[in-house]
Design a protein around this motif. Structure first.
Motif, PDB file in Angstrom:
ATOM      1  N   ARG A  43       0.837  -1.197   0.000  1.00 41.19           N
ATOM      2  CA  ARG A  43       0.000   0.000   0.000  1.00 41.19           C
ATOM      3  C   ARG A  43       0.875   1.251   0.000  1.00 41.19           C
ATOM      4  O   ARG A  43       1.927   1.288   0.645  1.00 41.19           O
ATOM      5  N   THR A  44       0.393   2.274  -0.718  1.00 44.08           N
ATOM      6  CA  THR A  44       1.186   3.492  -0.809  1.00 44.08           C
ATOM      7  C   THR A  44       0.317   4.693  -1.111  1.00 44.08           C
ATOM      8  O   THR A  44      -0.786   4.571  -1.649  1.00 44.08           O
ATOM      9  N   GLY A  45       0.842   5.870  -0.735  1.00 40.87           N
ATOM     10  CA  GLY A  45       0.267   7.123  -1.177  1.00 40.87           C
ATOM     11  C   GLY A  45       1.061   7.646  -2.358  1.00 40.87           C
ATOM     12  O   GLY A  45       1.658   6.874  -3.126  1.00 40.87           O
ATOM     13  N   THR A  46       1.128   8.947  -2.502  1.00 35.37           N
ATOM     14  CA  THR A  46       1.773   9.571  -3.652  1.00 35.37           C
ATOM     15  C   THR A  46       3.257   9.246  -3.717  1.00 35.37           C
ATOM     16  O   THR A  46       3.982   9.340  -2.722  1.00 35.37           O
ATOM     17  N   LEU A  47       3.709   8.881  -4.917  1.00 38.81           N
ATOM     18  CA  LEU A  47       5.119   8.570  -5.165  1.00 38.81           C
ATOM     19  C   LEU A  47       5.627   9.392  -6.346  1.00 38.81           C
ATOM     20  O   LEU A  47       4.978   9.457  -7.390  1.00 38.81           O
ATOM     21  N   ASN A  48       6.796   9.986  -6.169  1.00 43.91           N
ATOM     22  CA  ASN A  48       7.470  10.707  -7.244  1.00 43.91           C
ATOM     23  C   ASN A  48       8.552   9.802  -7.821  1.00 43.91           C
ATOM     24  O   ASN A  48       9.533   9.490  -7.135  1.00 43.91           O
ATOM     25  N   LEU A  49       8.361   9.366  -9.054  1.00 45.67           N
ATOM     26  CA  LEU A  49       9.344   8.474  -9.664  1.00 45.67           C
ATOM     27  C   LEU A  49      10.672   9.175  -9.915  1.00 45.67           C
ATOM     28  O   LEU A  49      11.692   8.524 -10.099  1.00 45.67           O
ATOM     29  N   ARG A  50      10.661  10.493  -9.956  1.00 40.36           N
ATOM     30  CA  ARG A  50      11.861  11.271 -10.294  1.00 40.36           C
ATOM     31  C   ARG A  50      12.435  10.725 -11.605  1.00 40.36           C
ATOM     32  O   ARG A  50      11.735  10.661 -12.596  1.00 40.36           O
ATOM     33  N   GLY A  51      13.676  10.276 -11.624  1.00 36.75           N
ATOM     34  CA  GLY A  51      14.240   9.726 -12.857  1.00 36.75           C
ATOM     35  C   GLY A  51      14.289   8.219 -12.878  1.00 36.75           C
ATOM     36  O   GLY A  51      14.938   7.622 -13.743  1.00 36.75           O
TER      37      GLY A  51
END
Length: 379
Positions: A43-51
């Motif tokens: 389970r997760t909330g917002t994720l920034n993949l970045r590069g």
């Protein structure tokens, strides 16, 4: 390419793993590598993949949190949606890939109270991106939920969508400039897809958008409220569109869905609501839709096909080798025997014996169009 497992950064099955997964993504991004989601449900909330790229192994489920607070604003202001919240996002990066045999579950049941696997709003949104490839994906959204587009490409350049199976309540594939009316969306290929929508399956253009160079081929569109739609306001432009080898089947749905059972529909009328007046680009165009070629279509529909503009602002359109069968409808009499011009305000009743209606001075060439007993009306 170096890969890191989210498990090595503290992600555990069943737990809320946002921070651990983000640490793995940050490490993978710094190394120009891949973050791996192993078998299990995380389970997760917002994720920034970045590069970083993201790989979901077979049996892996990345499950969106059911708590709205786990989705902070990401810092992007969308013309229609306002401040954006997202499960996964990437901004100002290149060569980012999401792949594998796992599942991304956006937890729509948490926001609508119906047990489904799907998105409560736009599933995949690409804004001002270049060289995007979406291949062999399945998006299975609940078709009772409005606005859960499958893929929306906004002001993008160089897009390939191939071999995808998409079910959605709203557009399966949308091509527009809704986030930046002045930046074109162009050079788009859609091929070998199977689509089902409660609204428009494929829509090219929207309001003030500038859309050009779109090729659609070898697609099957089933059980949709409207199959193929090309649309523009009187100050937008959609140009250089080809569509070939399509099988289309529409069913008019009761309720406030986009479309009204039209297999093929083009409209170039003033769109004067939904978007705030201050976002109007105040642009003038001599033509709203031009250079469109549709060839080789077998379609069934509960409403007629339609092409409708204003003062000849649809030009250089060619329809060839189209076989159309109009079928009876239970819902069309409830909604009225009309075309749906939303977000415009045109009121137009379709003649009951019509298979194809061309109006507003549209410049359309027809060749080998079989509508059986239904009339072709060129007003």
């Amino acid at each position: 390419m170096q890969s890191v497992s989210i498990a090595d950064y503290g992600a555990k099955e069943g737990a809320l793993c946002t921070e651990a997964i983000q640490r793995a993504l940050d490490a993978a991004s710094a190394a120009g590598g891949v973050a791996v989601i192993p078998r299990g449900t995380y389970r997760t909330g917002t994720l920034n993949l970045r590069g970083a790229s993201l790989c979901l192994e077979k049996g892996a489920v990345l499950k969106g949190s059911a708590d709205f607070a786990d989705y902070p604003e990401i810092g992007y202001d969308h013309n229609e949606m306002g401040q954006v919240r997202s499960l996964l996002y990437v901004m100002d990066e290149q060569d980012v890939h999401i792949y594998g045999e796992g599942t991304i579950d956006l937890s729509a049941e948490a926001f609508y109270g119906v047990r489904i696997t799907g998105a409560p709003c736009w599933t995949m949104s690409f804004v001002e991106c270049e060289d995007v490839r979406e291949q062999d994906l399945t998006i299975d959204n609940d078709r009772r939920i409005p606005n859960n587009d499958g893929m929306h490409f906004c002001s993008c350049k160089g897009v390939i969508v191939r071999g995808c199976n998409i079910s959605a309540g709203d557009d399966c594939i949308a091509i527009s400039c809704i986030t930046n009316w002045d930046k074109p969306c162009e050079d788009v290929v859609i091929a070998d897809c199977i689509l089902r929508s409660s609204s428009k399956a494929i829509v090219v253009g929207y309001m003030h958008s500038i859309v050009r160079n779109v090729n659609i081929s070898n697609c099957v569109i089933l059980d949709s409220n409207r199959s193929l739609c090309i649309m523009s306001s009187t100050d937008g432009i959609v140009e250089n569109v080809t569509a070939s080898n399509l099988r289309l089947d529409t069913r008019c749905r009761a309720g406030n869905w986009w479309g009204n059972g039209e297999p093929i529909f083009m409209m170039a009328v003033k769109h004067d609501y939904l978007i705030p007046a201050e976002q109007d680009p105040h642009r003038e165009t001599d033509c709203a839709i031009r250079n469109v070629h549709i060839d080789g279509v077998t379609c069934m529909g509960e409403n007629a096909m339609g092409i409708y503009g204003v003062d000849g602002n649809i030009r250089e359109v060619e329809l060839r080798n189209i076989d159309f069968t109009r079928k009876p409808s239970k819902n069309l009499p409830l909604k009225g025997n009309v075309f749906d011009f939303a977000p415009g305000r045109v009121d137009f009743e379709v003649p009951e014996d019509c298979g194809l209606y061309i109006g507003g001075g549209a410049d359309v060439k027809l060749e080998n169009i079989n509508t059986r007993a239904w009339k072709i009306i060129h007003a």
